[in-house]
Design an enzyme around this catalytic site. Sequence first.
Site, PDB file in Angstrom:
ATOM      1  N   CYS A 167     -51.662  23.183  -8.754  1.00 31.59           N
ATOM      2  CA  CYS A 167     -50.163  23.770  -9.856  1.00 31.59           C
ATOM      3  C   CYS A 167     -51.541  24.725 -10.413  1.00 31.59           C
ATOM      4  CB  CYS A 167     -49.364  22.639 -10.998  1.00 31.59           C
ATOM      5  SG  CYS A 167     -48.394  21.821  -9.896  1.00 31.59           S
ATOM      6  N   CYS A 196     -46.162  19.975 -11.336  1.00 31.92           N
ATOM      7  CA  CYS A 196     -47.099  18.642 -12.472  1.00 31.92           C
ATOM      8  C   CYS A 196     -47.861  19.419 -13.968  1.00 31.92           C
ATOM      9  CB  CYS A 196     -47.889  17.632 -11.364  1.00 31.92           C
ATOM     10  SG  CYS A 196     -49.390  18.675 -11.086  1.00 31.92           S
ATOM     11  N   CYS A 231     -46.850  21.549  -5.171  1.00 33.85           N
ATOM     12  CA  CYS A 231     -47.042  20.246  -6.371  1.00 33.85           C
ATOM     13  C   CYS A 231     -47.356  19.075  -5.743  1.00 33.85           C
ATOM     14  CB  CYS A 231     -46.642  20.167  -7.723  1.00 33.85           C
ATOM     15  SG  CYS A 231     -47.128  18.833  -8.251  1.00 33.85           S
ATOM     16  N   CYS A 246     -31.405  25.820  -6.491  1.00 34.89           N
ATOM     17  CA  CYS A 246     -32.679  25.545  -5.491  1.00 34.89           C
ATOM     18  C   CYS A 246     -31.896  27.207  -4.644  1.00 34.89           C
ATOM     19  CB  CYS A 246     -31.624  23.985  -4.539  1.00 34.89           C
ATOM     20  SG  CYS A 246     -31.815  24.546  -2.873  1.00 34.89           S
ATOM     21  N   ARG A 257     -44.237  17.572  -4.926  1.00 30.33           N
ATOM     22  CA  ARG A 257     -43.599  18.676  -3.857  1.00 30.33           C
ATOM     23  C   ARG A 257     -42.969  17.788  -3.223  1.00 30.33           C
ATOM     24  NH1 ARG A 257     -47.906  18.891   1.474  1.00 30.33           N
ATOM     25  NH2 ARG A 257     -49.086  19.814  -1.256  1.00 30.33           N
ATOM     26  N   CYS A 291     -25.494  22.310  -1.202  1.00 31.57           N
ATOM     27  CA  CYS A 291     -27.021  22.749  -0.263  1.00 31.57           C
ATOM     28  C   CYS A 291     -26.336  22.461   0.647  1.00 31.57           C
ATOM     29  CB  CYS A 291     -27.832  23.405  -1.242  1.00 31.57           C
ATOM     30  SG  CYS A 291     -29.487  23.831  -0.329  1.00 31.57           S
ATOM     31  N   HIS A 292     -26.994  23.546   1.601  1.00 30.25           N
ATOM     32  CA  HIS A 292     -27.055  23.064   3.408  1.00 30.25           C
ATOM     33  C   HIS A 292     -27.760  21.952   3.809  1.00 30.25           C
ATOM     34  CE1 HIS A 292     -24.788  24.257   7.279  1.00 30.25           C
ATOM     35  NE2 HIS A 292     -26.085  22.890   7.356  1.00 30.25           N
ATOM     36  N   THR A 293     -28.968  21.767   2.308  1.00 28.77           N
ATOM     37  CA  THR A 293     -29.275  20.849   2.658  1.00 28.77           C
ATOM     38  C   THR A 293     -29.380  19.380   2.437  1.00 28.77           C
ATOM     39  OG1 THR A 293     -31.554  22.214   1.889  1.00 28.77           O
ATOM     40  CG2 THR A 293     -32.085  19.392   2.235  1.00 28.77           C
ATOM     41  N   ARG A 333     -21.341  29.173  -2.615  1.00 35.54           N
ATOM     42  CA  ARG A 333     -21.333  28.405  -3.128  1.00 35.54           C
ATOM     43  C   ARG A 333     -19.949  27.614  -3.405  1.00 35.54           C
ATOM     44  NH1 ARG A 333     -25.018  27.736  -0.481  1.00 35.54           N
ATOM     45  NH2 ARG A 333     -27.343  27.106  -1.604  1.00 35.54           N
ATOM     46  N   CYS A 353     -52.679  19.618 -10.909  1.00 34.45           N
ATOM     47  CA  CYS A 353     -52.985  19.573  -9.388  1.00 34.45           C
ATOM     48  C   CYS A 353     -53.777  20.730  -9.194  1.00 34.45           C
ATOM     49  CB  CYS A 353     -52.142  18.902  -8.545  1.00 34.45           C
ATOM     50  SG  CYS A 353     -50.859  19.445  -8.006  1.00 34.45           S
ATOM     51  N   HIS A 386     -28.803  18.432  -5.642  1.00 39.63           N
ATOM     52  CA  HIS A 386     -29.883  19.235  -5.827  1.00 39.63           C
ATOM     53  C   HIS A 386     -29.540  20.167  -6.395  1.00 39.63           C
ATOM     54  CE1 HIS A 386     -29.480  20.332  -1.820  1.00 39.63           C
ATOM     55  NE2 HIS A 386     -31.234  21.478  -2.041  1.00 39.63           N
ATOM     56  N   GLU A 387     -28.962  21.228  -6.529  1.00 38.10           N
ATOM     57  CA  GLU A 387     -28.469  22.356  -6.887  1.00 38.10           C
ATOM     58  C   GLU A 387     -27.747  22.067  -8.850  1.00 38.10           C
ATOM     59  OE1 GLU A 387     -28.268  26.240  -3.636  1.00 38.10           O
ATOM     60  OE2 GLU A 387     -26.690  26.093  -5.276  1.00 38.10           O
TER      61      GLU A 387
END
Length: 382
Positions: free
Chosen positions: A108, A102, A116, A180, A120, A50-52, A375, A105, A72-73
């Site tokens: 959530c 979680c 979260c 993601c 987060r 992903c671009h992130t 992708r 909180c 992360h994907e």
Amino acid sequence: MSSSNTAGQVIRCKAAVAWEAGKPLVIEEVEVAPPKAMEVRLKILFTSLCHTDVYFWEAKGQTPLFPRIFGHEAGGIVESVGEGVTDLKPGDHVLPVFTGECKECRHCKSEESNMCDLLRINTDRGVMLNDGKSRFSINGQPIYHFVGTSTFSEYTVVHVGCVAKINPAAPLDKVCVLSCGISTGLGATLNVAKPKKGSTVAIFGLGAVGLAAAEGARIAGASRIIGVDLNAKRFDEAKKFGVTEFVNPKDHDKPVQEVIAEMTGGGVDRSVECTGSINAMISAFECVHDGWGIAVLVGVPNKDDAFKTHPMNILNERTLKGTFFGNYKPRSDLPSVVERYMNKELELEKFITHEVPFSEINKAFEFMLKGDGLRCIIRMDA
Ligand code: NAD
Ligand code: ZN
């Protein structure tokens, strides 16, 4: 899936390590420690870029943290669970998510938020919450985590709150993209912009996230979907996603918000920004109709960016919103997004334009840097 032979032990496996900003990843043998309390160790089967990831790997706009394992994907299977984990077990099919839930909180417990308190997104943290340490090492040297997921590794350790358990019948090589980008774009439209049937929607940035936002507009029954991108190559692909009109800011000598206002008799009903460019963010806000228009920011800005608009644009009853992960709560909501794919309501195949074996992961970076395709699935077993 049996975990009996590896649970509680260090696993040696392959991971793609980023040693330095902007330098090709190196496939290394790493040691992955067993999960501690409230953590799970996952066997990653498929991951995508992903671009992130690219943005933090380039590290032009923020504090660099290296060596690090990005990614992360992804889709995978639970290998073993740490103390206190009750709702996941070895063999479960899962999607790790960069932001967590979680379930305890105020966020959530709120119906409105997915931010979260505990889990987060935190792009600066490179260690686990439990003990402030990394679970990855090479000859004793710790390798940092990325957004709590680090999926460019055959095995990774993730907080249980960042793991969505999904239908085991769902093909992980397809639904991994829901971990993601695609959920983010889809949710930005369906959960945050909420266009009414027949409305006009502008999408800034026609990468996978933006096209997923367009897919959300199509599902919501938008009558016009205006795609905005600086890369004209994106326009052909975008037609498959129901984008009906295109604007390339480079083709005009006035601001793109003015072009869109002229096309729509004063502005669009909704806009969704999926570029990460501050200029596009401002245009996406200023192109919505006064009185009712809503703009949603999704792109991750540079560190020193500042959003500048005349306050009159807001007084004139335009709304600016932003979202992480399309407002979905990862554990509670992601399984139902997977079901949208299983019910054929959502097509994921058209987002997947490339596939490479893990050994060629750097090619996925090249595709993204060139703006080639959407992708690229990275197969961990190849
Ligand atoms: P991508 O690079 O595939 O697509 C971005 C597109 O934006 C490209 O086609 C590019 O040509 C276009 N673009 C860039 N500047 C532009 C401008 N000024 N005007 C018009 N178009 C422009 O990236 P992606 O994977 O689709 O991700 C899009 C953005 O969303 C990134 O910033 C990413 O970091 C962010 N993101 C945010 C979240 C979240 O939860 N908020 C989640 C995932 C990704
Ligand atoms: Zn929480």
